[in-house]
Design an enzyme around this catalytic site. Sequence first.
Site, PDB file in Angstrom:
ATOM      1  N   ASP A 358       0.837  -1.202   0.000  1.00 46.16           N
ATOM      2  CA  ASP A 358       0.000   0.000   0.000  1.00 46.16           C
ATOM      3  C   ASP A 358       0.873   1.253   0.000  1.00 46.16           C
ATOM      4  O   ASP A 358       0.523   2.273  -0.595  1.00 46.16           O
ATOM      5  CB  ASP A 358      -0.864   0.049   1.268  1.00 46.16           C
ATOM      6  CG  ASP A 358      -1.693  -1.198   1.497  1.00 46.16           C
ATOM      7  OD1 ASP A 358      -1.295  -2.272   1.044  1.00 46.16           O
ATOM      8  OD2 ASP A 358      -2.740  -1.087   2.164  1.00 46.16           O
ATOM      9  N   GLU A 488      -6.836 -10.859  -4.522  1.00 45.38           N
ATOM     10  CA  GLU A 488      -6.597 -11.974  -3.594  1.00 45.38           C
ATOM     11  C   GLU A 488      -7.740 -12.988  -3.598  1.00 45.38           C
ATOM     12  O   GLU A 488      -7.705 -13.948  -2.835  1.00 45.38           O
ATOM     13  CB  GLU A 488      -6.359 -11.438  -2.180  1.00 45.38           C
ATOM     14  CG  GLU A 488      -5.058 -10.657  -2.071  1.00 45.38           C
ATOM     15  CD  GLU A 488      -4.849 -10.017  -0.701  1.00 45.38           C
ATOM     16  OE1 GLU A 488      -5.815  -9.936   0.076  1.00 45.38           O
ATOM     17  OE2 GLU A 488      -3.710  -9.588  -0.428  1.00 45.38           O
ATOM     18  N   GLN A 603     -10.122  -6.578  -6.173  1.00 50.08           N
ATOM     19  CA  GLN A 603      -9.653  -5.208  -6.382  1.00 50.08           C
ATOM     20  C   GLN A 603      -8.934  -5.166  -7.728  1.00 50.08           C
ATOM     21  O   GLN A 603      -8.649  -6.210  -8.306  1.00 50.08           O
ATOM     22  CB  GLN A 603      -8.713  -4.801  -5.255  1.00 50.08           C
ATOM     23  CG  GLN A 603      -7.417  -5.582  -5.212  1.00 50.08           C
ATOM     24  CD  GLN A 603      -6.747  -5.533  -3.845  1.00 50.08           C
ATOM     25  OE1 GLN A 603      -7.001  -6.380  -2.999  1.00 50.08           O
ATOM     26  NE2 GLN A 603      -5.895  -4.545  -3.631  1.00 50.08           N
TER      27      GLN A 603
END
Length: 779
Positions: A358, A488, A603
């Site tokens: 991140d 994921e 995502q």
Amino acid sequence: MKDYIQHHEWRIIEPKFDPSVNRISESLFSIGNGKFGQRANFEEDYSGDSLRGSYVAGVYYPDPTRVGWWKNGYPDYFAKVINSTNWIGIRVAVDGENLDLARCQLESFERVLDMQDGVLSRRFIAQLPSGKRIQVEATRFTSIVDTDNGAIRYAVTPLNFEGEIRFTPYLDLDVVNADSNYDEKFWLETARHADPQVAYLCGETKKTGFRLGVAARFNLTLDGESKTPAATVHDRDCFVGQEVAIQAKQGQTATLYKYAALISCLNVAEGQIDAAACDSAAAAQAKGFDRMLAEHTAAWHAKWQQADIRIEGDVAAQQGIRFNIFHMNQTYTGEDARLNIGPKGFTGEKYGGVTYWDTEAYCLPFYLKTADPQVARQLLIYRHNHLENAIKNAEKLGFSDGAALYPMVTINGEECHNEWEITFEEIHRNGAIAFAIYNYLNHTGDADYLADYGLEVLIGISRFWRQRVQWSERRGGYVMLGVTGPNEYSNNVNNNWYTNKIAQWTLAYTAEALAKVEAEAPEKLAALLEKVKFNGKEDELAIWAQIREHILLPVDDQTGVFVQYDGFMDKELKPMSEIPAAEYPIHQHWSWDRILRSCYIKQADVLQGVYLFEEEFDLDTIRRNYDFYEPMTVHESSLSPCIHAILAAKLGYEDRAYKFYLRTSRLDLDDYNNDTEDGLHITSMAGTWMAVVEGFGGARVHDGVLSLRPFIPDQWRSYAFKITFKGALLNVVVNQEDVQIENQSDTAIELQLFDRSCRVEPRATLVHPVEAPALGQAS
Ligand code: BGC
């Protein structure tokens, strides 16, 4: 979703006390200064529900992570930044009756976080069980000027009686973590001192041996006049404080000022911590609350001058974006290269305050454009400092010859994550670090950084990619097997397009960086190549070039999109709109097996690559991939909507860009995900900023040149954002008619606006009409 926070442009306001949302408020109203942070727990005793949290950056505990199905290569521990000394505590008693909001009737209550000034305050009128009514005003801040200090002003006014107000400012090291096993305590007291003037406690973490010394001093006033009543000293295991009492008439205000200093062994040699903490608390007291506050406030104003985003015509959006910018700035300040940014910052225990990809993928772009370049540089130095550990980490997994695999989760460079499909397979994180180096260079042109630090990291990462791919005779190309992409919800896949793409790009960029350093600093290069035992053009560079050329990046024949991974196209491809609303989020309603078999994407994955390497693709390619993948994306990571907002904006899907922006802008303020009580989504806050500046503002930096292509959502009258770039500070104002670029610095800047070159002179403003997006074909 909760909607109890009052909308205000600069303030976060909780207009009444609702104990059922107290933990959420404790997260939202957290304050910090990069060195330490504090949840918005009350100063006085509170017997209701609360998650206490005082966190000191870099001070962690290694929790054992032995799990049943142990896999060789797993880390031995999970590092977590732990709850530490409670420095805010002030016990308050009124004529012998303890103040505890869980036992009082509240006539009024307001908690306010003033983001412009960086100050948390609380004001309430409470009726104690005896019927006595008091007004309390509590103000505190963690100074961004005196960065070892926190200060509190706590004022009590009797409203219907004359009586004794008794304050006990204290320090308490008898603290726990909510997530500790078997109520395990992490601290041992190593020193303690209390006298009528100063309280001091030093603790040492078990196992890691971090020392933290906390000292506190106080002053007392009655209606502004200094008072020095005799103090009773409290001095017992892990607890020190002073008790002072003052008689106050009805309407008179008794105010306690508390000055705390937190000094850890990260910054001061062990033998000097006690003195340093006591001196620092004394210096804070000597400076005084008002002066400390004025300096702190001025420093916050300066930060806003560089980083603010202004939105006119939508107070909720304005509050949302400032909230994000505020937390980014109080979580990380770039002063210490040993520190980094945990997904929850200093606002909760979840994710343990440790570093993920991140940082490079989301936070670094924020600091690059809104702060001094030094801030982003420190984040990169952090990874350079961990290079040796990244090489060891790769060795542990069977790699060799200087290949570096950075951890998925870390605090000190050692891997802390133990799910094999992520720890061993979510290796795209290595690419994010390489890309961040490029991004930094592109913004700053800092050639010294590249030669002294960046290139070495790039070589380590490229060596890893070289060993991680393998030649497939059958497919006639290099393949990368057994990986997990950013999505994921698909694990252990082969040829994840994003991972292959970022590996290919890293190999190319490392070769480019080598050539650049060779041209600009040949002696430094020679020394570096010697240090890393580089095998030269015939070996390493030649193989990197082959891999670059032949790595598989399949495009699907029928749809023309990049294939997320081998076999993805064989799945039953259905839009997420077919999932019944009651089954969201799927990770809470579906078995893991069902998620893995589905086509649903957690995502941005392929789209993460399309976003990063946008320059390589024409708009049709971007659109094809976006239109294909976005409908299957469930956005169950808070890092997802921002990438989609940016791509949607680029494609002229303005409504969708706005819709995605809204999903993140008030994620925590409105508790969309029902998890704000655990802490805030700090790293995705940077993504919200990206959605505005890169999405709506269309800001990009290509080949060291800043370009802008802004549009304005219909819902807004105007918006403005700041960009710091190559010494210039720009304020970009966009309204429904035109774009104004105001150069607020003394440095002229050349940039691209709607694909045309222009120059903005120092202190000048360029005005240009808003142009239609390049492409507006929604499918
Ligand atoms: C996301 C990761 C992210 C992590 C920490 C996960 O839910 O999938 O991409 O690194 O959260 O924010």
